[in-house]
Design a protein around this motif. Structure first.
Motif, PDB file in Angstrom:
ATOM      1  N   SER A 179      -0.713   3.729  -4.708  1.00 32.01           N
ATOM      2  CA  SER A 179      -1.565   2.596  -5.085  1.00 32.01           C
ATOM      3  C   SER A 179      -3.036   2.978  -5.184  1.00 32.01           C
ATOM      4  CB  SER A 179      -1.375   1.436  -4.103  1.00 32.01           C
ATOM      5  OG  SER A 179      -1.771   1.804  -2.799  1.00 32.01           O
ATOM      6  N   LYS A 180      -3.449   3.965  -4.425  1.00 27.97           N
ATOM      7  CA  LYS A 180      -4.852   4.377  -4.456  1.00 27.97           C
ATOM      8  C   LYS A 180      -5.163   5.258  -5.657  1.00 27.97           C
ATOM      9  CE  LYS A 180      -4.277   6.323  -0.392  1.00 27.97           C
ATOM     10  NZ  LYS A 180      -2.809   6.426  -0.236  1.00 27.97           N
ATOM     11  N   ASP A 217       0.834  -1.209   0.000  1.00 28.12           N
ATOM     12  CA  ASP A 217       0.000   0.000   0.000  1.00 28.12           C
ATOM     13  C   ASP A 217       0.862   1.250   0.000  1.00 28.12           C
ATOM     14  OD1 ASP A 217      -2.440   1.380  -0.124  1.00 28.12           O
ATOM     15  OD2 ASP A 217      -2.413   1.776   2.025  1.00 28.12           O
ATOM     16  N   ALA A 255      -7.988   1.460  -8.956  1.00 31.88           N
ATOM     17  CA  ALA A 255      -7.319   1.575  -7.658  1.00 31.88           C
ATOM     18  C   ALA A 255      -6.941   0.196  -7.140  1.00 31.88           C
ATOM     19  CB  ALA A 255      -8.228   2.290  -6.659  1.00 31.88           C
ATOM     20  N   SER A 299      -6.054  -3.029  -5.058  1.00 28.44           N
ATOM     21  CA  SER A 299      -6.243  -3.790  -3.824  1.00 28.44           C
ATOM     22  C   SER A 299      -4.863  -4.244  -3.346  1.00 28.44           C
ATOM     23  CB  SER A 299      -7.126  -5.020  -4.063  1.00 28.44           C
ATOM     24  OG  SER A 299      -8.424  -4.644  -4.439  1.00 28.44           O
ATOM     25  N   ARG A 336      -9.765  -2.658  -2.985  1.00 27.71           N
ATOM     26  CA  ARG A 336     -10.204  -1.489  -3.760  1.00 27.71           C
ATOM     27  C   ARG A 336     -10.865  -1.983  -5.054  1.00 27.71           C
ATOM     28  NH1 ARG A 336      -4.794   0.877  -2.060  1.00 27.71           N
ATOM     29  NH2 ARG A 336      -5.259   2.159  -0.221  1.00 27.71           N
ATOM     30  N   LYS A 337     -10.431  -1.459  -6.192  1.00 23.15           N
ATOM     31  CA  LYS A 337     -11.149  -1.751  -7.443  1.00 23.15           C
ATOM     32  C   LYS A 337     -10.491  -2.818  -8.309  1.00 23.15           C
ATOM     33  CE  LYS A 337     -14.287   1.441  -6.775  1.00 23.15           C
ATOM     34  NZ  LYS A 337     -15.712   1.096  -6.547  1.00 23.15           N
ATOM     35  N   SER A 338      -9.263  -3.271  -7.959  1.00 21.65           N
ATOM     36  CA  SER A 338      -8.587  -4.261  -8.809  1.00 21.65           C
ATOM     37  C   SER A 338      -8.935  -5.702  -8.440  1.00 21.65           C
ATOM     38  CB  SER A 338      -7.068  -4.044  -8.759  1.00 21.65           C
ATOM     39  OG  SER A 338      -6.556  -4.411  -7.487  1.00 21.65           O
ATOM     40  N   LYS A 392      -1.904  -3.693   3.223  1.00 22.67           N
ATOM     41  CA  LYS A 392      -1.209  -2.510   3.712  1.00 22.67           C
ATOM     42  C   LYS A 392      -0.154  -2.857   4.747  1.00 22.67           C
ATOM     43  CE  LYS A 392      -1.888   2.050   5.793  1.00 22.67           C
ATOM     44  NZ  LYS A 392      -1.221   2.756   4.687  1.00 22.67           N
ATOM     45  N   LEU A 410      -6.626  -4.281   2.162  1.00 22.68           N
ATOM     46  CA  LEU A 410      -7.452  -3.200   1.616  1.00 22.68           C
ATOM     47  C   LEU A 410      -7.960  -3.607   0.249  1.00 22.68           C
ATOM     48  CD1 LEU A 410      -5.173  -0.130   2.481  1.00 22.68           C
ATOM     49  CD2 LEU A 410      -7.074  -1.047   3.829  1.00 22.68           C
TER      50      LEU A 410
END
Length: 329
Positions: A278-279, A274, A284, A286, A325-327, A289, A323
């Motif tokens: 990365s965000k 993370d 975004a 995943s 996210r979108k991936s 972290k 975390l």
């Protein structure tokens, strides 16, 4: 969360430049100085303010196993270093900073302790210990009976990622990782992520040697290795990949996009660390972290315990956090 606009304003560059730098756009021509400023601002804006009482004028040295140029290509270590520097600033501790290629400039006078960031060979550790026994390692644990260390359990981290993907129904999981050598080229460094991926995948009955690709921990190698995986497997490409770090994952995303593999609909990608960028990548990322800034802060506090008289070596493990996210789904 800080926005790209916030980073651009503080770094004094355009929003477009920040976006392209954070996405590791290979077509962008920008100086290392500008990249460094953008990355450092992104890291700094991700920190939460923390108050602390001032202490005495202790003097410590930060020694990174990377060169300054290499640190720009692996923000994991930059983030640890900035965490150390921020904590030292809070505590009014004087800091001397050295990268691997500047060790000949090391000033031995009145150094109270050393924080060594990265992985050091036996010969290098011996040399550092000749300077001071007040020596703590961050991201490695060379001798737990003698030296303090602040580390992450990468075995546990890898198992966490595999278990998550299995829970989501993935039966074909690939791994794209990296290899490292000590800077004196004395021997290769065992990567716990790859080792754990191999034995745990076998234990779960999903291991496939053809789904493992190893290069270096860089965006470019993530890109080229994912391209190779696509060429070799085509429509039989695994439905998920664990990337050994976020930089590899970012390269994987670029390759999948170019080859029209939808992420996450066709392929899930999960990185590790993370890092601050990365965000901001698309989609975004995943990732698991690693609290790098806290690793740096903890290293300073642990070193101060040594300076205040603690004799028994201490190894501190910091927890990680998955975390999504979108991936990935």
């Amino acid at each position: 969360m800080a926005t790209i606009k916030d980073i651009a304003e503080k770094a004094g560059v355009s929003i477009a430049t920040v976006s392209r730098v954070l996405n590791y756009d290979a077509t962008l021509s920008v100086t290392d100085e500008t990249r460094k400023k953008i990355f450092e601002v992104a890291e700094q804006l991700s920190y939460k303010k923390r108050s602390a009482k001032k202490t005495n004028s202790t003097k410590i040295a930060i020694i990174s196993w990377y060169t300054e140029k290499e640190e720009l290509d692996d923000l994991y270590y930059m983030s640890i270093r900035l965490g150390i520097e921020k904590r030292c600033q809070q505590l009014d501790i004087h800091v001397e900073k050295y990268f691997y290629n500047t060790l000949d400039q090391f000033n031995l006078e009145k150094i109270d302790g050393i924080i060594a960031i990265g992985k050091f060979s036996k010969i290098q550790i011996h040399s550092l210990s000749q300077i001071t026994e007040n020596l703590i390692f961050v991201d490695s644990n060379p001798n737990s009976k003698r030296f303090d260390s602040v580390v992450v359990d990468f075995e546990e981290a890898t198992i966490t990622i595999i278990n998550y993907l299995l829970k989501k129904g993935h039966k074909q999981i690939g791994f794209i990782g990296g290899k490292e050598m000590f800077k004196d080229n004395s021997e290769p460094i065992t990567d716990l992520r790859e080792r754990t991926f191999r034995w745990y995948s076998k234990d779960k009955g999903i291991f496939n040697e053809d789904f493992i690709y190893i290069g270096n921990f860089t965006v470019n190698d993530g890109y080229s290795l994912m391209k190779k995986a696509i060429q070799e497997h085509g429509d039989e490409l695994p439905t998920a990949f664990f990337a050994g770090n976020d930089l590899i994952a970012i390269g994987c995303l670029r390759a999948l996009h170019e080859e029209n593999f939808a992420v996450p609909e066709r392929v899930n990608i999960i990185g590790l660390n993370d890092i601050s960028v990365s965000k901001y990548v698309y989609p975004a990322l995943s990732t698991l972290k690693v609290h790098t800034e806290l690793m740096g802060e903890t290293a300073v506090d642990t070193l101060l315990e040594r300076l205040n008289g603690r004799k028994i070596a201490k190894k501190v493990y910091l927890a990680t956090e998955l975390l999504i996210r979108k991936s990935s789904f």
